[in-house]
Scaffold this motif. Sequence first.
Motif, PDB file in Angstrom:
ATOM      1  N   VAL A   1       0.829  -1.204   0.000  1.00 10.98           N
ATOM      2  CA  VAL A   1       0.000   0.000   0.000  1.00 10.98           C
ATOM      3  C   VAL A   1       0.862   1.252   0.000  1.00 10.98           C
ATOM      4  N   ASP A   2       1.904   1.263   0.828  1.00 12.70           N
ATOM      5  CA  ASP A   2       2.772   2.438   0.897  1.00 12.70           C
ATOM      6  C   ASP A   2       3.514   2.664  -0.418  1.00 12.70           C
ATOM      7  N   TYR A   3       4.019   1.578  -1.008  1.00  9.82           N
ATOM      8  CA  TYR A   3       4.727   1.705  -2.277  1.00  9.82           C
ATOM      9  C   TYR A   3       3.801   2.142  -3.410  1.00  9.82           C
ATOM     10  N   ALA A   4       2.538   1.733  -3.337  1.00 10.20           N
ATOM     11  CA  ALA A   4       1.583   2.070  -4.399  1.00 10.20           C
ATOM     12  C   ALA A   4       1.072   3.507  -4.274  1.00 10.20           C
ATOM     13  N   GLY A   5       1.226   4.091  -3.087  1.00 13.69           N
ATOM     14  CA  GLY A   5       0.757   5.456  -2.883  1.00 13.69           C
ATOM     15  C   GLY A   5      -0.562   5.544  -2.154  1.00 13.69           C
ATOM     16  N   GLY A   6      -1.080   4.436  -1.685  1.00 10.99           N
ATOM     17  CA  GLY A   6      -2.335   4.453  -0.951  1.00 10.99           C
ATOM     18  C   GLY A   6      -3.192   3.249  -1.279  1.00 10.99           C
ATOM     19  N   ILE A   7      -4.263   3.088  -0.499  1.00  5.29           N
ATOM     20  CA  ILE A   7      -5.124   1.914  -0.665  1.00  5.29           C
ATOM     21  C   ILE A   7      -5.858   1.932  -2.000  1.00  5.29           C
ATOM     22  N   ARG A   8      -6.447   3.055  -2.358  1.00  8.82           N
ATOM     23  CA  ARG A   8      -7.154   3.109  -3.641  1.00  8.82           C
ATOM     24  C   ARG A   8      -6.212   2.775  -4.791  1.00  8.82           C
ATOM     25  N   GLN A   9      -5.046   3.375  -4.794  1.00 12.43           N
ATOM     26  CA  GLN A   9      -4.092   3.130  -5.876  1.00 12.43           C
ATOM     27  C   GLN A   9      -3.687   1.653  -5.930  1.00 12.43           C
ATOM     28  N   ALA A  10      -3.478   1.052  -4.762  1.00  9.19           N
ATOM     29  CA  ALA A  10      -3.055  -0.350  -4.719  1.00  9.19           C
ATOM     30  C   ALA A  10      -4.144  -1.267  -5.266  1.00  9.19           C
ATOM     31  N   ILE A  11      -5.387  -1.027  -4.872  1.00 12.58           N
ATOM     32  CA  ILE A  11      -6.485  -1.885  -5.332  1.00 12.58           C
ATOM     33  C   ILE A  11      -6.726  -1.689  -6.825  1.00 12.58           C
ATOM     34  N   GLU A  12      -6.737  -0.452  -7.271  1.00  9.54           N
ATOM     35  CA  GLU A  12      -6.992  -0.196  -8.691  1.00  9.54           C
ATOM     36  C   GLU A  12      -5.874  -0.764  -9.568  1.00  9.54           C
ATOM     37  N   ALA A  13      -4.628  -0.633  -9.123  1.00 14.16           N
ATOM     38  CA  ALA A  13      -3.508  -1.198  -9.877  1.00 14.16           C
ATOM     39  C   ALA A  13      -3.600  -2.723  -9.930  1.00 14.16           C
ATOM     40  N   THR A  14      -4.063  -3.317  -8.849  1.00 15.96           N
ATOM     41  CA  THR A  14      -4.203  -4.773  -8.804  1.00 15.96           C
ATOM     42  C   THR A  14      -5.250  -5.254  -9.795  1.00 15.96           C
ATOM     43  N   HIS A  15      -6.374  -4.574  -9.861  1.00 15.00           N
ATOM     44  CA  HIS A  15      -7.411  -4.960 -10.830  1.00 15.00           C
ATOM     45  C   HIS A  15      -6.912  -4.804 -12.269  1.00 15.00           C
ATOM     46  N   ALA A  16      -6.167  -3.736 -12.505  1.00 18.47           N
ATOM     47  CA  ALA A  16      -5.622  -3.535 -13.853  1.00 18.47           C
ATOM     48  C   ALA A  16      -4.630  -4.629 -14.197  1.00 18.47           C
ATOM     49  N   TYR A  17      -3.816  -4.998 -13.242  1.00 20.45           N
ATOM     50  CA  TYR A  17      -2.825  -6.057 -13.462  1.00 20.45           C
ATOM     51  C   TYR A  17      -3.498  -7.390 -13.767  1.00 20.45           C
TER      52      TYR A  17
ATOM     53  N   LYS B   1      -6.412  -7.869 -14.961  1.00 20.52           N
ATOM     54  CA  LYS B   1      -7.085  -7.791 -16.257  1.00 20.52           C
ATOM     55  C   LYS B   1      -6.112  -8.055 -17.395  1.00 20.52           C
ATOM     56  N   THR B   2      -4.883  -7.525 -17.266  1.00 18.94           N
ATOM     57  CA  THR B   2      -3.887  -7.769 -18.325  1.00 18.94           C
ATOM     58  C   THR B   2      -3.497  -9.237 -18.387  1.00 18.94           C
ATOM     59  N   LEU B   3      -3.542  -9.934 -17.231  1.00 16.97           N
ATOM     60  CA  LEU B   3      -3.213 -11.355 -17.205  1.00 16.97           C
ATOM     61  C   LEU B   3      -4.383 -12.227 -17.628  1.00 16.97           C
ATOM     62  N   GLY B   4      -5.575 -11.675 -17.553  1.00  9.17           N
ATOM     63  CA  GLY B   4      -6.755 -12.474 -17.815  1.00  9.17           C
ATOM     64  C   GLY B   4      -7.009 -13.485 -16.721  1.00  9.17           C
ATOM     65  N   ARG B   5      -6.660 -13.116 -15.494  1.00  6.34           N
ATOM     66  CA  ARG B   5      -6.794 -14.027 -14.368  1.00  6.34           C
ATOM     67  C   ARG B   5      -7.669 -13.422 -13.279  1.00  6.34           C
ATOM     68  N   GLU B   6      -8.209 -14.308 -12.458  1.00  4.40           N
ATOM     69  CA  GLU B   6      -8.938 -13.885 -11.272  1.00  4.40           C
ATOM     70  C   GLU B   6      -8.260 -14.484 -10.051  1.00  4.40           C
ATOM     71  N   LEU B   7      -7.882 -13.631  -9.120  1.00  7.97           N
ATOM     72  CA  LEU B   7      -7.304 -14.074  -7.860  1.00  7.97           C
ATOM     73  C   LEU B   7      -8.000 -13.316  -6.732  1.00  7.97           C
ATOM     74  N   PRO B   8      -8.248 -13.962  -5.599  1.00  7.08           N
ATOM     75  CA  PRO B   8      -8.831 -13.239  -4.469  1.00  7.08           C
ATOM     76  C   PRO B   8      -7.878 -12.148  -3.990  1.00  7.08           C
ATOM     77  N   ILE B   9      -8.442 -11.026  -3.604  1.00  6.62           N
ATOM     78  CA  ILE B   9      -7.660  -9.878  -3.156  1.00  6.62           C
ATOM     79  C   ILE B   9      -7.992  -9.588  -1.695  1.00  6.62           C
ATOM     80  N   VAL B  10      -6.960  -9.582  -0.872  1.00  6.44           N
ATOM     81  CA  VAL B  10      -7.088  -9.224   0.538  1.00  6.44           C
ATOM     82  C   VAL B  10      -6.292  -7.952   0.763  1.00  6.44           C
ATOM     83  N   VAL B  11      -6.842  -7.037   1.533  1.00 11.21           N
ATOM     84  CA  VAL B  11      -6.149  -5.781   1.819  1.00 11.21           C
ATOM     85  C   VAL B  11      -5.917  -5.660   3.318  1.00 11.21           C
ATOM     86  N   GLU B  12      -4.669  -5.408   3.678  1.00 11.68           N
ATOM     87  CA  GLU B  12      -4.324  -5.197   5.081  1.00 11.68           C
ATOM     88  C   GLU B  12      -4.575  -3.749   5.461  1.00 11.68           C
ATOM     89  N   THR B  13      -5.232  -3.562   6.595  1.00  6.13           N
ATOM     90  CA  THR B  13      -5.478  -2.206   7.099  1.00  6.13           C
ATOM     91  C   THR B  13      -4.886  -2.075   8.493  1.00  6.13           C
TER      92      THR B  13
END
Length: 286
Positions: free
Chosen positions: A174-190, A192-204
Motif C-alpha cells: 500500500v505504501d509503495y503504491a501510494g495508498g489503498i485506492r491506488q493499490a487496489i486499482e492497480a491490482t485490478h488492472a494487473y 485484467k492484463t493477465l486475464g486471471r482472477e485471484l482473491p484480493i485481501v487488503v491489510e489495514t
Amino acid sequence: MQNAPYLTPEALRLFIQSALAEDVGDGDHSSLAGVPAEARKQARLLVKDEGVLAGVALAQVIFGQVDAALTVQVQLPDGSRVKHGDVALTVEGPARSILTAERLVLNCMQRMSGIATHTAYLTSLLAGTKARLLDTRKTTPNFRICEKWAVLIGGGVNHRYGLFDMIILKDNHVDYAGGIRQAIEATHAYLKTLGRELPIVVETRTLEEVQQVLAVGGIERIMLDNMKPDTLREAVGLVGGRFPTEASGGITEHTIRAVAETGVDFISVGALTHSVKSLDLSLKAF
C-alpha cells in the motif's frame, strides 16, 4: 489425505525426493555397512508425548518411496489424540530400508504433530465464536507442504499457499503504491492484463484505512492488523458484513479469545508454524 490443492502425489514425491537427497546422499553407509542385505525386520513408531498425531499418511508415502517392499500398518491415523506409550504404526520389510527412511519419517511427523497439537489447542479457544484459525506463510523453507498439511490435521484453515494463489496487499504494498485506492486499482488492472482472477485481501492498520477499503471495494477480505480488541470490534462494525474480516498480528493463546469475541471471521497466527515444539516420537525395532 486432506483435500488441499497442494497435496498432490507429484508434490509429495518431489518433497520426499529432495529430503532423501539431503539426508542419504550417495548412500546410507551405516546401514549398508552394518546390516545384512537380506535382513527383514519390523519397527514400531512409538509416541513419547501427548498431543495430536500428524504425518501418518505422509510416513506411508515416505516408506513406499524409499522401498516399495516396505509394508506399513497404521494403528493411529492423522488427527488422533495420543499419549505416551501409544503405537502410531508398524513397518515391516528390508531392514536397511527401514533405517534409511527412519529419520525423514520422524523429522516430518514430530514437527507436523507439534503443529497439529498447537493448532488444535488454539482452535479449542475459539469455541462458541464464529472465528476460524488461519496459518500464514511463516513456514520453514522447503517444508511448507508438511506444515500447512499439519494445520489442516489440527483443525485449522490454510491461508494462501504462496504468493501465486492470492493477492494480499500488505502495508508495504500500500505504501509503495501510494495508498489503498491506488493499490487496489492497480491490482485490478494487473489481473485484467493477465486475464486471471485471484482473491484480493487488503491489510489495514487503522479505522480510516478500513473506511478507504470500503469506499473502493472490489476485494475478497479485509485484514485488520495489530488492532486492539476494542478497535477490532469497531472495525467489524464498520465493515458490517460486506466483506469477511481477518485479525492478524501478534495474536497469542492469551489474547486469541478476546480477538475472536470481537466478531472477526478469521484469525491468522504465524506461531502455528514458526514457534511450535515438536512432539517426541521414536522408531524402535522389535
